[in-house]
Enzyme design. Structure first.
Site, short mmCIF file in Angstrom:
data_model
loop_
_atom_site.label_atom_id
_atom_site.label_comp_id
_atom_site.label_asym_id
_atom_site.label_seq_id
_atom_site.Cartn_x
_atom_site.Cartn_y
_atom_site.Cartn_z
N GLY A 1 -9.25 -45.56 -41.63
CA GLY A 1 -9.89 -47.18 -42.16
C GLY A 1 -9.27 -47.93 -41.31
O GLY A 1 -9.34 -47.81 -39.96
N GLU A 2 -8.57 -48.93 -41.60
CA GLU A 2 -8.14 -49.95 -40.59
C GLU A 2 -6.48 -50.00 -41.11
O GLU A 2 -6.26 -50.56 -42.18
CB GLU A 2 -8.79 -51.47 -41.01
CG GLU A 2 -8.68 -52.14 -39.74
CD GLU A 2 -9.04 -51.95 -38.25
OE1 GLU A 2 -9.91 -51.11 -38.22
OE2 GLU A 2 -8.22 -52.20 -37.40
N SER A 3 -5.80 -49.67 -40.11
CA SER A 3 -4.44 -49.66 -40.26
C SER A 3 -3.76 -50.79 -40.84
O SER A 3 -2.83 -50.97 -41.58
CB SER A 3 -3.53 -49.03 -39.18
OG SER A 3 -3.72 -49.66 -38.11
N CYS B 1 -6.15 -40.45 -38.46
CA CYS B 1 -6.52 -41.82 -37.85
C CYS B 1 -5.56 -42.99 -38.09
O CYS B 1 -4.38 -43.14 -37.82
CB CYS B 1 -7.78 -41.99 -38.08
SG CYS B 1 -8.76 -42.94 -36.67
N ARG C 1 -3.32 -47.57 -30.55
CA ARG C 1 -4.35 -47.77 -31.11
C ARG C 1 -5.80 -48.17 -30.62
O ARG C 1 -5.67 -48.46 -29.32
CB ARG C 1 -4.34 -49.15 -32.33
CG ARG C 1 -3.12 -49.01 -33.24
CD ARG C 1 -3.03 -50.38 -33.91
NE ARG C 1 -4.28 -50.81 -34.56
CZ ARG C 1 -4.60 -51.82 -35.14
NH1 ARG C 1 -3.80 -52.88 -35.05
NH2 ARG C 1 -5.89 -51.91 -35.85
N ILE D 1 -13.38 -41.63 -34.15
CA ILE D 1 -13.81 -43.03 -34.53
C ILE D 1 -12.80 -44.05 -34.41
O ILE D 1 -11.78 -44.49 -35.06
CB ILE D 1 -14.38 -43.02 -36.19
CG1 ILE D 1 -15.32 -41.87 -36.18
CG2 ILE D 1 -14.78 -44.37 -36.27
CD1 ILE D 1 -15.52 -41.74 -37.88
N ARG D 2 -12.74 -44.93 -33.44
CA ARG D 2 -12.05 -45.96 -33.00
C ARG D 2 -10.46 -45.14 -32.92
O ARG D 2 -9.78 -46.06 -33.55
CB ARG D 2 -12.08 -47.23 -33.72
CG ARG D 2 -13.31 -47.98 -33.62
CD ARG D 2 -13.47 -49.23 -34.34
NE ARG D 2 -13.79 -48.78 -35.85
CZ ARG D 2 -12.82 -49.04 -36.76
NH1 ARG D 2 -11.47 -49.59 -36.61
NH2 ARG D 2 -13.10 -48.71 -38.04
N HIS E 1 -11.04 -36.75 -37.57
CA HIS E 1 -11.31 -37.10 -39.09
C HIS E 1 -11.78 -35.55 -39.68
O HIS E 1 -13.15 -35.47 -39.83
CB HIS E 1 -12.51 -37.95 -39.35
CG HIS E 1 -12.03 -39.37 -39.29
ND1 HIS E 1 -11.47 -40.16 -40.14
CD2 HIS E 1 -12.01 -40.14 -38.08
CE1 HIS E 1 -11.26 -41.47 -39.62
NE2 HIS E 1 -11.47 -41.23 -38.49
N GLU F 1 -12.05 -34.66 -42.59
CA GLU F 1 -13.00 -34.87 -43.71
C GLU F 1 -14.18 -35.23 -43.50
O GLU F 1 -15.10 -35.26 -44.38
CB GLU F 1 -12.10 -35.90 -44.64
CG GLU F 1 -12.33 -37.31 -44.17
CD GLU F 1 -11.64 -37.69 -42.91
OE1 GLU F 1 -11.02 -36.86 -42.19
OE2 GLU F 1 -11.64 -39.05 -42.50
N1 GLN Z 1 -8.85 -48.36 -35.26
C1 GLN Z 1 -8.31 -48.10 -36.57
C2 GLN Z 1 -6.94 -48.83 -36.67
O1 GLN Z 1 -6.38 -49.18 -35.76
C3 GLN Z 1 -8.38 -46.64 -36.93
C4 GLN Z 1 -9.67 -46.12 -36.92
C5 GLN Z 1 -9.68 -44.95 -37.95
O2 GLN Z 1 -9.15 -44.81 -38.77
N2 GLN Z 1 -10.83 -44.35 -37.89
O3 GLN Z 1 -6.25 -48.97 -37.60
#
Ligand code: GLN
Length: 188
Positions: free
Chosen positions: A48-50, A80, A107, A136-137, A172, A174
């Protein structure tokens, strides 16, 4: 039955629950409160977004109870963003979230959303067949310290590691049909 919680504040929660549901002997459970933390045997912290998940952990006063249980040996797997939450050092930032694992992470190491990609790699400790990896990112691990075991590298970068009861992956599982990482973690 073993109850595996999935931290359900933000991110790919349902996908982890769906993967866990396919494993015999595992009861998946969404974790949103302190009470939920008392009910689980282990926990997955999703992607997600940390920054957002870290803020919500503080707002809901979950950081301490989670830290306590992990310190006492509860297995945790960070995918992630979850990896970033566990890291003892986030490169270029002056704060950490849980900060429990002796890893230094970068990150968005592979670039932004458009640089997301999928590949396969052999991860002997986890699966006999090559594992499908989706980034993903994604962060990578730039350095491991202490007794951290490197489980997988991709193009010279560490993308999966374990330190006792703590597992982290840049990618990921999942989001794939492959249950090998979920099975590996369920045996911790
Ligand atoms: N870029 C996100 C972060 O820095 C992590 C991306 C992800 O969990 N898919 O939190």
């Amino acid at each position: 039955m073993k109850t595996i919680g999935v931290l359900a504040l933000q991110g790919s929660v349902v996908e982890h629950i769906n993967s866990l549901q396919k494993i015999e002997g595992i009861l998946p459970m969404e974790v949103k409160s302190r009470k939920d933390i008392d009910k689980i045997d282990s926990i997955i912290m999703p992607g997600g977004e940390s920054t957002t998940i870290g803020k919500l952990l503080r707002d809901f006063e979950l950081l301490e109870p989670l830290s306590d249980r992990i310190n006492k040996g509860m297995p945790v797997w960070g995918t992630c963003a979850g990896m970033i939450l566990l890291a003892g050092k986030i490169i270029g930032e002056d704060h950490v979230h849980l900060g429990l694992m002796d890893i230094e992470v970068r990150r968005n190491a592979y670039g932004g959303q458009l640089d997301s990609f999928s590949c396969h790699a052999c991860i002997d400790k986890v699966s006999k067949a090559p594992v499908n990896l989706i980034f993903i990112r994604a962060p990578w691990i730039e350095r491991v310290n202490g007794n951290v075991e490197v489980l997988a590298e991709y193009e010279g970068k560490i993308i999966a590691a374990r330190q006792g009861n703590m597992l982290v992956t840049s990618f990921h599982p999942e989001l794939t049909e492959d249950l090998s990482f979920h099975k590996y973690f369920s045996e911790f």
